[in-house]
Design a protein around this motif. Structure first.
Motif, short mmCIF file in Angstrom:
data_model
loop_
_atom_site.label_atom_id
_atom_site.label_comp_id
_atom_site.label_asym_id
_atom_site.label_seq_id
_atom_site.Cartn_x
_atom_site.Cartn_y
_atom_site.Cartn_z
N ALA A 162 -2.21 3.78 -5.77
CA ALA A 162 -2.46 2.69 -4.82
C ALA A 162 -1.51 1.52 -5.04
N SER A 163 -0.93 1.46 -6.23
CA SER A 163 -0.01 0.37 -6.51
C SER A 163 1.40 0.69 -6.03
N ILE A 164 1.66 1.94 -5.67
CA ILE A 164 3.01 2.27 -5.20
C ILE A 164 3.03 2.83 -3.78
N PHE A 165 1.88 3.36 -3.28
CA PHE A 165 1.80 3.84 -1.90
C PHE A 165 1.04 2.81 -1.05
N LYS A 166 1.32 2.85 0.25
CA LYS A 166 0.62 1.92 1.14
C LYS A 166 -0.87 2.31 1.26
N ASN A 167 -1.14 3.60 1.45
CA ASN A 167 -2.53 4.06 1.59
C ASN A 167 -2.80 5.29 0.74
N VAL A 168 -3.99 5.32 0.14
CA VAL A 168 -4.38 6.46 -0.69
C VAL A 168 -5.72 7.01 -0.21
#
Ligand code: SAH
Length: 222
Positions: free
Chosen positions: A107-113
């Motif tokens: 979640a800290s590197i992708f927009k949505n998880v």
């Protein structure tokens, strides 16, 4: 203890302790600076039961109940490094939420998880801790990861933290063109970590390493 102290941690859970873990992972080949930064910033001890917290920044997997484990930081670092692709970080599907630590890193590197867990009490606990930590871009789902999430597909990336015995077709179908999937595969009792790419010429598989994950099981529990 103040709230900041609780999140950052003191003594065996402090930033200094985490930096030591980061240094160890660097020495073991985790080189992506963004990934190392996330491992330094995300409080792994908050995903672990109190009695085991003094081991939170050791490079080991630890029990999280229900015969499951939180993955070893080195493996989390390695998988995150393998899934990272600078310009394709819109949405990711994670299979096997467990305690939610890898989810927080994603979640800290992708927009949505979107993350799916088949054991209800683990789903409940991870959902609660991730909300409490303030993550707004994670959707926790209680269900069978073999089905993926048709509603939210296609995904830039899929990460599996439990090992099936065949590559699930349904999950391959939920990858975007050029999407990637990082997964452990159990072939005749031996597990290999794979990086799969959905190319226009078909599915490309690369074997990365020997690994040991819990099995990916069908259906839901509890
Ligand atoms: N990334 C997690 C790993 C937990 S272990 C962590 O670090 O905490 C793997 C998890 O996969 C377990 O919680 C297990 O219940 C879950 N799992 C196994 N098969 C699954 C399936 N079919 N669908 C969803 N989750 C599954």
């Amino acid at each position: 203890m103040s709230n900041t102290q609780k999140i950052v941690g003191v003594g065996l859970t402090s930033l200094e302790t985490r930096q030591k873990l980061v240094n160890r992972l660097k020495n073991k080949g985790i080189t992506n600076k963004i990934v190392l930064e996330m491992i330094k910033n995300i409080p792994r001890h908050l995903f672990i039961e109190t009695a085991l917290r003094n081991r939170a920044y050791d490079d080991v997997s630890l029990p999280i109940g229900y015969s499951q484990t939180i993955s070893q930081p080195y493996i989390v670092g390695k998988m995150t490094q393998l899934i990272y692709e600078k310009d394709n970080m819109h949405n990711v599907l994670e299979i096997g939420t467990g305690c939610g630590y890898q989810t927080a890193i994603l979640a800290s590197i992708f927009k949505n998880v979107i993350t799916i867990e088949r054991i209800k009490p683990l789903y409940d606990r991870a959902n609660k801790s991730l909300k409490k930590m303030g993550f707004k871009n994670i959707k926790c789902v209680f269900g069978d990861g073999f089905k993926g999430s048709t509603k939210n597909a296609p995904f830039d990336a899929i990460l599996m933290t439990a090992a099936p015995t065949v590559i699930p077709d349904e999950l391959l179908r939920q990858l975007k063109p050029n999407g990637r999937m990082i997964m452990p595969l159990n072939e005749r009792g031996k597990q290999k970590l794979l990086r799969i790419k959905n190319t226009k010429n078909g599915i490309l598989k690369k074997i990365i390493d020997d690994v040991l994950f819990v099995p990916m099981l069908k259906g839901t529990k509890g």
